[in-house]
Design a protein around this motif. Sequence first.
Motif, mmCIF file in Angstrom:
data_model
loop_
_atom_site.group_PDB
_atom_site.id
_atom_site.type_symbol
_atom_site.label_atom_id
_atom_site.label_comp_id
_atom_site.label_asym_id
_atom_site.label_seq_id
_atom_site.Cartn_x
_atom_site.Cartn_y
_atom_site.Cartn_z
ATOM 1 N N CYS A 109 0.172 5.841 6.536
ATOM 2 C CA CYS A 109 0.644 4.748 7.391
ATOM 3 C C CYS A 109 0.526 5.152 8.869
ATOM 4 O O CYS A 109 0.506 6.338 9.203
ATOM 5 C CB CYS A 109 2.062 4.318 7.019
ATOM 6 S SG CYS A 109 3.369 5.450 7.507
ATOM 7 N N CYS A 164 1.687 4.982 1.082
ATOM 8 C CA CYS A 164 1.399 6.008 2.090
ATOM 9 C C CYS A 164 1.517 7.363 1.416
ATOM 10 O O CYS A 164 2.542 7.674 0.811
ATOM 11 C CB CYS A 164 2.364 5.916 3.268
ATOM 12 S SG CYS A 164 2.188 7.311 4.402
ATOM 13 N N LEU A 176 4.352 0.319 1.405
ATOM 14 C CA LEU A 176 4.554 -0.343 2.684
ATOM 15 C C LEU A 176 3.638 -1.558 2.799
ATOM 16 O O LEU A 176 2.630 -1.659 2.098
ATOM 17 C CB LEU A 176 4.248 0.632 3.829
ATOM 18 C CG LEU A 176 5.116 1.890 3.902
ATOM 19 C CD1 LEU A 176 4.509 2.897 4.864
ATOM 20 C CD2 LEU A 176 6.537 1.552 4.301
ATOM 21 N N ARG A 180 6.946 9.774 8.924
ATOM 22 C CA ARG A 180 7.693 8.596 9.397
ATOM 23 C C ARG A 180 9.182 8.695 9.084
ATOM 24 O O ARG A 180 10.042 8.420 9.924
ATOM 25 C CB ARG A 180 7.102 7.350 8.727
ATOM 26 C CG ARG A 180 7.655 6.030 9.183
ATOM 27 C CD ARG A 180 6.909 4.897 8.509
ATOM 28 N NE ARG A 180 7.059 4.916 7.066
ATOM 29 C CZ ARG A 180 8.068 4.318 6.415
ATOM 30 N NH1 ARG A 180 8.987 3.678 7.081
ATOM 31 N NH2 ARG A 180 8.146 4.391 5.110
ATOM 32 N N GLU A 201 1.391 -1.953 8.112
ATOM 33 C CA GLU A 201 1.765 -0.576 8.461
ATOM 34 C C GLU A 201 0.554 0.356 8.466
ATOM 35 O O GLU A 201 0.668 1.529 8.793
ATOM 36 C CB GLU A 201 2.800 -0.034 7.472
ATOM 37 C CG GLU A 201 4.026 -0.903 7.304
ATOM 38 C CD GLU A 201 5.062 -0.673 8.382
ATOM 39 O OE1 GLU A 201 4.850 0.176 9.251
ATOM 40 O OE2 GLU A 201 6.094 -1.378 8.351
ATOM 41 N N PHE A 202 -0.577 -0.165 8.033
ATOM 42 C CA PHE A 202 -1.765 0.676 7.914
ATOM 43 C C PHE A 202 -2.908 0.169 8.786
ATOM 44 O O PHE A 202 -2.967 -1.010 9.119
ATOM 45 C CB PHE A 202 -2.285 0.658 6.460
ATOM 46 C CG PHE A 202 -1.352 1.286 5.478
ATOM 47 C CD1 PHE A 202 -1.504 2.607 5.094
ATOM 48 C CD2 PHE A 202 -0.316 0.542 4.929
ATOM 49 C CE1 PHE A 202 -0.640 3.173 4.180
ATOM 50 C CE2 PHE A 202 0.551 1.109 4.016
ATOM 51 C CZ PHE A 202 0.393 2.427 3.635
ATOM 52 N N ARG A 248 0.830 -1.208 0.000
ATOM 53 C CA ARG A 248 0.000 0.000 0.000
ATOM 54 C C ARG A 248 0.856 1.245 0.000
ATOM 55 O O ARG A 248 1.938 1.289 0.568
ATOM 56 C CB ARG A 248 -0.928 0.006 1.222
ATOM 57 C CG ARG A 248 -2.238 -0.673 0.936
ATOM 58 C CD ARG A 248 -3.056 -0.804 2.188
ATOM 59 N NE ARG A 248 -3.630 0.483 2.597
ATOM 60 C CZ ARG A 248 -4.514 0.595 3.579
ATOM 61 N NH1 ARG A 248 -4.889 -0.463 4.249
ATOM 62 N NH2 ARG A 248 -5.005 1.777 3.900
#
Length: 233
Positions: free
Chosen positions: A117, A99, A106, A130, A110-111, A97
Amino acid sequence: MVKNTCSVPGCDYPTRTPSVDLCGAHYERKRKTGSTSPEVPVKRLRTSCAVAGCDRRHESLGYCALHYDRLRKTGDVRAAVPPRIVRAVVRDDAGARWCHVCEQWLAEVEFDKANVCIRCRQVSNFGLNRLQWEAIFEAQGRVCAICSSDSPGGSGWATDHDHSCCPGSRATCGRCVRGILCSRCNTGIGLLHDDPEILIAAAAYVRSYREVKHHGEQPGSAGLHGGPRHSAR
Ligand SMILES: [Zn+2]
Ligand SMILES: [Zn+2]
Ligand SMILES: [Zn+2]
Ligand SMILES: [Zn+2]
Ligand SMILES: [Zn+2]
Ligand SMILES: [Zn+2]
């Protein structure tokens, strides 16, 4: 529209920040060479946005698409206000996915529901994403900036900022993050009012006791005599 442009003759790039009168490139030259020499063209290695702390890709006029859009619509990039991004879930063929804040592919873990994220969202209160947070932590060796412990303890790593900079708001302006602290040190300096004088006094107090004890004298007498009498190495 664009409020402030660079003061170098012939340069119409927007100023780096509202408080300086130079564009990013001329600001850098001034910093490095002490002069802006308008006759020498500046290298515009525009890879990222001119807004301090914004790492998004350069789009136009020195800004990323988001800040450029904001500048166009409001006449002000509002650098202190993190851009709010609400966009669709983007997945690649492998299922990773995207971010929209750190602009990285990521893993799903992470989501949560949002399209930003989890880490980016957690550190957004500090005006960071991040990667920016990771860069700060990396620069201090991935340990507490005070005690050098590699375990955060308690409630995890604390993003310490200067509370006097942007009081009242839960979010910080993003320019006053001092470092990453373990939860003990973070609580500790907070309990000592974030005050360097008190912190130094506390250190001197603890040290003087140790000095006295080490030399077999009465504990507690150190304070009365105004601190350590043996030079602390
Ligand atoms: Zn300029
Ligand atoms: Zn930007
Ligand atoms: Zn992110
Ligand atoms: Zn610590
Ligand atoms: Zn705070
Ligand atoms: Zn601040």
